[in-house]
Structure formats: structure tokens, C-alpha cells
Design a protein around this motif. Structure first.
Motif, PDB file in Angstrom:
ATOM      1  N   THR A  32       2.209  15.745  -0.666  1.00 56.54           N
ATOM      2  CA  THR A  32       1.381  15.631   0.534  1.00 56.54           C
ATOM      3  C   THR A  32       0.871  16.997   0.978  1.00 56.54           C
ATOM      4  OG1 THR A  32       3.187  14.151   1.158  1.00 56.54           O
ATOM      5  CG2 THR A  32       1.339  14.301   2.673  1.00 56.54           C
ATOM      6  N   THR A  34       1.014  -2.747   5.189  1.00 57.65           N
ATOM      7  CA  THR A  34       1.548  -1.452   5.627  1.00 57.65           C
ATOM      8  C   THR A  34       2.740  -1.680   6.550  1.00 57.65           C
ATOM      9  OG1 THR A  34      -0.066  -1.364   7.398  1.00 57.65           O
ATOM     10  CG2 THR A  34      -0.644  -0.189   5.373  1.00 57.65           C
ATOM     11  N   GLU A  49       0.839  -1.211   0.000  1.00 56.03           N
ATOM     12  CA  GLU A  49       0.000   0.000   0.000  1.00 56.03           C
ATOM     13  C   GLU A  49       0.867   1.251   0.000  1.00 56.03           C
ATOM     14  OE1 GLU A  49      -3.360   0.825   0.126  1.00 56.03           O
ATOM     15  OE2 GLU A  49      -3.481  -1.206  -0.702  1.00 56.03           O
ATOM     16  N   ASP A  50       1.896   1.242   0.872  1.00 58.04           N
ATOM     17  CA  ASP A  50       2.773   2.406   1.007  1.00 58.04           C
ATOM     18  C   ASP A  50       3.625   2.625  -0.244  1.00 58.04           C
ATOM     19  OD1 ASP A  50       1.851   3.018   3.566  1.00 58.04           O
ATOM     20  OD2 ASP A  50       3.270   1.647   4.518  1.00 58.04           O
ATOM     21  N   HIS A  59       2.692   2.199  -3.232  1.00 61.68           N
ATOM     22  CA  HIS A  59       1.844   2.939  -4.170  1.00 61.68           C
ATOM     23  C   HIS A  59       1.653   4.387  -3.737  1.00 61.68           C
ATOM     24  CE1 HIS A  59       1.192  -0.535  -6.549  1.00 61.68           C
ATOM     25  NE2 HIS A  59       0.564  -1.201  -5.596  1.00 61.68           N
ATOM     26  N   ARG A  60       1.448   4.572  -2.397  1.00 64.67           N
ATOM     27  CA  ARG A  60       1.160   5.927  -1.901  1.00 64.67           C
ATOM     28  C   ARG A  60       2.378   6.841  -1.916  1.00 64.67           C
ATOM     29  NH1 ARG A  60      -2.698   4.232   3.094  1.00 64.67           N
ATOM     30  NH2 ARG A  60      -0.774   3.263   3.808  1.00 64.67           N
ATOM     31  N   GLN A  61       3.580   6.252  -1.862  1.00 62.45           N
ATOM     32  CA  GLN A  61       4.794   7.066  -1.661  1.00 62.45           C
ATOM     33  C   GLN A  61       5.743   6.965  -2.854  1.00 62.45           C
ATOM     34  OE1 GLN A  61       4.753   8.932   0.915  1.00 62.45           O
ATOM     35  NE2 GLN A  61       3.168   7.961   2.147  1.00 62.45           N
ATOM     36  N   ARG A  62       5.220   6.974  -4.045  1.00 62.25           N
ATOM     37  CA  ARG A  62       6.012   6.777  -5.256  1.00 62.25           C
ATOM     38  C   ARG A  62       7.269   7.669  -5.327  1.00 62.25           C
ATOM     39  NH1 ARG A  62       8.393   3.405  -8.283  1.00 62.25           N
ATOM     40  NH2 ARG A  62       6.769   1.984  -7.632  1.00 62.25           N
TER      41      ARG A  62
END
Ligand code: PLP
Length: 410
Positions: free
Chosen positions: A386, A164, A136-137, A139-142
Motif C-alpha cells: 500500500t 465489502t 473485493e477485499d 482480492h485487494r488484501q492478498r
């Protein structure tokens, strides 16, 4: 006298037997380094040439005038290489890895900031590096994953459990057990099994050592209060250690209040009533968990503060009444960030902005001959994705939408 690795009743080393030998080795190399003044000199020299130390203590004169109370000073950990205090810890551990003769480092990372710092250290020292990250991370933190890979690290997406941070921690420990001879596990904060909390605190103490000298040089006396945000607690312990013996200096830790500490959607362990004592991830502290010991889902606008546990050192100082804990909500954080940018031209990280919130609430209570220090743990401009999202900036959204289209039609 405490048992080694315990701070009051907190801390310890709850590790599987297969890791006993590698922890013994780590405790030994750490003890030797600590007893050897040449090691600290080597560390300070490295941080001066590679990470802009000593970082400045900036007098925020506009903000001080704005609140009409204490003189506000900002300790600029944002000016470290890679943009945060995390550099202090990873570079220190890198020197220990060299002393142990190991050639590979591993770490887990949630938001990716520790992963980037660790991959940077590995590039500098020539170590192989593997970073475990929940799928998940990833993908979120490319953007952070991009830099880790460019720095030569292997980023392993973890697909087990909730995909996560906590699953990434389990995978990293599994790797360590199979590769102990060559590999060091780089803990990212003042948590985990002994000796990590104490050892990471030692590297971070460079912040407090500098800050104490700097405030006396520029203000002529000790500050009344010091504010630091608290995720795991490493930047807070870093600056607090310079002033622990000065009982007249009040120390304030600011946790993530998320949507409010009454909403359940926060990561305030010590400032809320929601945490309870427990043992997890190899150490004993106050955890955000339910009555069955299942860890709760936490929330914060600042990924680096979004954590279920907290340093055993800080839990002890909290219990003894030496450090006061409060929380700042996401909404308060965005307002403090905005004001700091406009008044001082300084962009704090979302994490650091939590400390600014509490300092701003209290500055007016003090007189203009008193000083307070805010520890600015990191810079915000590197987190534009962010921060622009958190400000809900319409032209940024439009920019992202157009970029998406551009890539799709290429
Ligand atoms: C990681 C991080 C934090 C939280 O970690 P601590 O161990 O509590 O210091 C705070 N600020 C920034 C900028 C970070 O990157």
C-alpha cells in the motif's frame, strides 16, 4: 446517570432478539473480569510476554528540533506483536472467550489487519477461527489473507451486496446467530452494540495508563496535547483514557480527510459537516449517510480509517467539547510519513500518519518546555504494498511487474 451502554445519547445495543442471551452472557463475563484484579494482571502479563508491553514512549528529538516548538513524544503501539494496537483488543477478548468456555471466534475485516490480529490470537489460544471478508477485499488484501490462512483461519469471501466490509459484517452476525453456544464474535474497534465499545476501550486503556506514567517519568509533567488517528476510535480512546481527567491536556482526534473534506471523498465523520445521527450496525452514532439513511462511499489512503461510523464514546466526548476533531488529507499524510521516516527512522502506518500531520501543524505553536504525544497506532513497513503504491514509487512498480511475469512463466 446514563443508561448502561449509552454515552450521552450515543451507543446502545440495537440487536435482534435471538442475540439477547449471548449478549447477556458477554456483559456478565466482562463485568466479572472488570471487577477481578487478577484478570487485569493476567492480561498485562500476557501482553508483556507476547506483545512487547509496555511499549516505549520515544522522544522524537530530531522532529522536535525541526519544528522548533513542543517536545514531540511518540507512543509506540507499532511495536506490538502483529504491528499495531489491535493486539491489545484481540488478546483481551481471547482471555474472555477462555472464561466463557467457548472454542471458536469469528470476525469481519476490511483491510485485513483485524483479521490477522484475530487469527493470531486464535492460533495462540487454540480456538477455531473464521474471518468474513468482502470478496473485493479478499482480492485487494492478498498478503493479509495469506497470513490469516497460514495462521489456521478460514477466510470466507462474502459475495453479497457491494462485497465489502458492511456485507461481511452482516454475514458474520448471521454465523453468530447460528453458533452462539460455541462462538464469540470479536469486534475490532470501540463500535457496535454494548458492551463492545466500553469493553474494547477497557482493553485499549493499557496504552493511556502506560503513556501517562512514561511522560511524567521522562518529561516531569503532563503533556499539553495528545494526537491520535480515528477510524472506529480504539487507539484514540486507548490513549485518551489515561488523560481524560486531566482537563489541562488537550485531546485531538484526526480523521481521514481523503481527497479533502469538501470533495465528499473522505471518511471524516466528526471533522466534516457530512455526517448525521443514525442507528446502524447495532449502535447509535454519527454516520456518513445520505438523507435516506443510505451509507455513503468513503475514501482514505489508509484502509483502517475508511469507515462510515465512529465510536459512541468519541461522539459523546466531541459533543461535550472534550476531544477536538480535525482531518488530514491523503497528500498531507504522505508528506508526514516521509518526514518521520527520514528524521526519526520510524515508519508509521498510513493510519497513524494522520495523527502526525496534525501534530506537525501545531508543534510550532507551543514552547520547548511543553510536550505533545502522538499515538503511533501501527507500523508501516508491513504495508509495503500500500505504501509503495501511495508513494507511486517507479522501481516498486517495475518490481511488481517483473514478479508478475516471473509467476506467469513458471
Ligand atoms: C485498524 C487501525 C486503525 C484504526 O482503528 P481505530 O479503532 O480507530 O484505532 C488505526 N491504525 C492502525 C495501524 C490500524 O491497524
Amino acid at each position: 446517570m446514563n443508561k448502561p451502554g449509552y454515552f450521552g445519547q450515543w451507543g446502545g445495543a440495537y440487536i435482534p432478539e435471538v442475540l439477547y442471551e449471548t449478549f447477556r452472557e458477554l456483559r456478565e463475563v466482562y463485568a466479572k473480569a472488570k471487577a477481578d484484579p487478577a484478570f487485569w494482571q493476567e492480561y498485562v502479563a500476557l501482553m508483556s510476554s507476547y506483545s512487547c508491553r509496555p511499549t516505549p514512549l520515544t522522544h522524537a528529538d530530531n522532529l522536535s528540533r525541526h519544528f522548533g516548538g513542543a517536545q514531540i513524544f511518540i507512543k509506540r503501539e507499532d511495536l506490538n506483536h502483529t504491528g499495531a494496537h489491535k493486539a491489545n483488543n484481540v488478546m483481551g477478548q481471547g482471555l474472555l472467550v477462555k472464561r466463557m468456555g467457548k472454542t471458536r471466534v469469528i470476525a469481519e475485516t476490511g483491510a485485513g489487519q483485524h483479521g490477522v490480529a484475530c487469527a493470531t490470537m486464535a492460533a495462540k489460544f487454540g480456538f477455531a477461527c473464521t474471518i468474513y471478508m468482502g470478496e473485493e477485499d479478499v482480492h485487494r488484501q492478498r498478503p493479509n489473507v495469506f497470513w490469516m490462512e497460514k495462521l489456521g483461519a478460514t477466510v470466507v469471501p462474502v459475495t453479497t451486496g457491494s462485497r465489502t466490509l458492511k456485507d461481511a459484517i452482516n454475514e458474520a452476525f448471521r454465523d453468530w446467530v447460528s453458533n452462539m453456544d460455541t462462538t464469540h464474535y470479536v469486534m475490532g474497534t470501540v463500535c457496535g452494540p454494548h458492551p463492545f465499545p466500553e469493553m474494547v476501550a477497557w482493553f485499549q486503556s493499557i496504552i493511556g495508563i502506560e503513556a501517562r506514567k512514561q511522560i511524567i517519568a521522562s518529561h516531569g509533567k503532563l503533556p499539553a496535547r495528545i494526537y491520535a488517528c480515528v477510524g472506529g476510535g480504539s487507539n484514540a480512546m486507548g490513549i485518551f483514557q489515561g488523560f481524560l481527567a486531566d482537563s489541562e491536556v488537550e485531546l485531538i482526534g484526526v480523521e481521514a480527510g481523503g481527497k479533502g473534506i469538501d470533495t465528499g471523498q473522505h471518511a471524516a465523520r466528526l471533522a466534516s459537516q457530512d455526517a448525521s445521527p443514525g442507528v446502524a450496525q447495532g449502535y447509535k452514532t454519527m454516520f456518513l449517510q445520505d438523507s435516506d439513511g443510505q451509507m455513503l462511499d468513503t475514501h482514505s489512503v489508509a484502509a483502517g480509517l475508511d469507515y462510515i461510523g465512529v465510536s459512541p464514546l468519541l461522539t459523546d466526548l466531541w459533543e461535550k467539547g472534550r476531544v477536538r476533531f480535525t482531518a488530514a488529507t491523503d497528500q498531507e499524510v504522505m508528506a508526514a510519513l516521509d518526514l518521520t521516516i527520514k528524521k526519526e527512522g520510524i515508519i508509521p502506518a498510513l493510519e497513524s500518519s494522520h495523527a502526525f500531520v496534525q501534530a506537525f501543524k501545531e508543534a510550532g505553536e507551543l514552547s520547548s518546555d511543553q510536550a505533545i504525544i502522538i499515538n503511533q497506532s501501527g507500523r508501516g513497513d508491513k504495508d509495503i504494498f500500500t505504501i509503495a503504491h501511495a508513494f507511486d514509487d517507479p522501481s516498486w512498480k517495475e518490481f511488481i511487474r517483473k514478479k508478475g511475469e516471473e509467476y506467469a512463466t513458471r
